[in-house]
Design a protein around this motif. Structure first.
Motif, PDB file in Angstrom:
ATOM      1  N   MET A 245      -1.169   0.732 -18.123  1.00 28.76           N
ATOM      2  CA  MET A 245      -0.796   0.932 -16.727  1.00 28.76           C
ATOM      3  C   MET A 245      -2.045   0.904 -15.851  1.00 28.76           C
ATOM      4  O   MET A 245      -2.998   1.633 -16.090  1.00 28.76           O
ATOM      5  N   THR A 246      -2.015   0.053 -14.832  1.00 30.65           N
ATOM      6  CA  THR A 246      -3.105  -0.025 -13.867  1.00 30.65           C
ATOM      7  C   THR A 246      -2.734   0.786 -12.630  1.00 30.65           C
ATOM      8  O   THR A 246      -1.599   1.262 -12.499  1.00 30.65           O
ATOM      9  N   ARG A 247      -3.672   0.892 -11.732  1.00 27.68           N
ATOM     10  CA  ARG A 247      -3.420   1.563 -10.440  1.00 27.68           C
ATOM     11  C   ARG A 247      -2.264   0.870  -9.718  1.00 27.68           C
ATOM     12  O   ARG A 247      -1.365   1.512  -9.196  1.00 27.68           O
ATOM     13  N   GLN A 248      -2.296  -0.453  -9.717  1.00 25.79           N
ATOM     14  CA  GLN A 248      -1.253  -1.227  -9.045  1.00 25.79           C
ATOM     15  C   GLN A 248       0.106  -1.029  -9.716  1.00 25.79           C
ATOM     16  O   GLN A 248       1.122  -0.903  -9.044  1.00 25.79           O
ATOM     17  N   ASP A 249       0.132  -0.996 -11.051  1.00 27.23           N
ATOM     18  CA  ASP A 249       1.386  -0.774 -11.777  1.00 27.23           C
ATOM     19  C   ASP A 249       2.020   0.555 -11.381  1.00 27.23           C
ATOM     20  O   ASP A 249       3.230   0.628 -11.137  1.00 27.23           O
ATOM     21  N   LEU A 250       1.206   1.601 -11.353  1.00 29.85           N
ATOM     22  CA  LEU A 250       1.709   2.921 -10.997  1.00 29.85           C
ATOM     23  C   LEU A 250       2.243   2.942  -9.570  1.00 29.85           C
ATOM     24  O   LEU A 250       3.333   3.456  -9.304  1.00 29.85           O
ATOM     25  N   GLY A 251       1.488   2.346  -8.658  1.00 26.05           N
ATOM     26  CA  GLY A 251       1.944   2.275  -7.267  1.00 26.05           C
ATOM     27  C   GLY A 251       3.252   1.513  -7.132  1.00 26.05           C
ATOM     28  O   GLY A 251       4.171   1.939  -6.429  1.00 26.05           O
TER      29      GLY A 251
END
Length: 144
Positions: A63-69
């Motif tokens: 999970m990346t920052r973008q995925d979480l967002g």
């Protein structure tokens, strides 16, 4: 009059010392974690990812920052609810960085998260970015 000067000096010294007070790094990290948990309950993607670095790595690349967002944006769009209850946060220095460990219990009133909910053991890694502490890595394992 002599006592008034001493009292005034004491007051000025106290105010100067208070002005020099700096919030300890451990408290700043705990505050960022608390804010992210509160933002999760509001399903506020921007506020949840705010303390994360652009190169944030969640669970070894899953999970990346973008995925979480994006996950939170979809949840907000669908009207999902999310509840996050934090356990005690333990913050330990690691050189110029910090590691914060805690448990979090996640529950939801919707359908997007059910298989991803429960009690998690979380370990986060933090580094200074300007004046702020930002999380650059996190790992979590479901406990229950």
């Amino acid at each position: 009059m002599k006592y008034l000067h001493r009292f005034s000096f004491f007051i000025l010294l106290t105010l100067a010392a208070a002005g020099c007070h700096r919030t300890p790094d451990e408290m700043l990290i705990r505050h960022a974690i608390d804010n992210a948990a509160q933002a999760a309950e509001q399903v506020d993607a921007s506020a949840v990812v705010r303390p994360l670095t652009d190169d944030f790595d969640g669970n070894s690349g899953t999970m990346t920052r973008q995925d979480l967002g994006n996950l939170l944006r979809v949840a907000k769009f669908r009207g999902e609810t999310l509840h996050a209850v934090l356990g005690a946060v333990d913050v330990q220095p690691r050189g110029e960085r910090y590691v914060a460990s805690f448990t979090v219990t996640l529950t939801s009133g919707g359908k997007l998260f059910p298989s991803q909910l429960g009690v998690f053991q979380v370990e986060t890694a933090w580094r200074r970015d300007g004046h702020d502490w930002r999380c650059y890595s996190a790992t979590w394992t479901q406990q229950l």
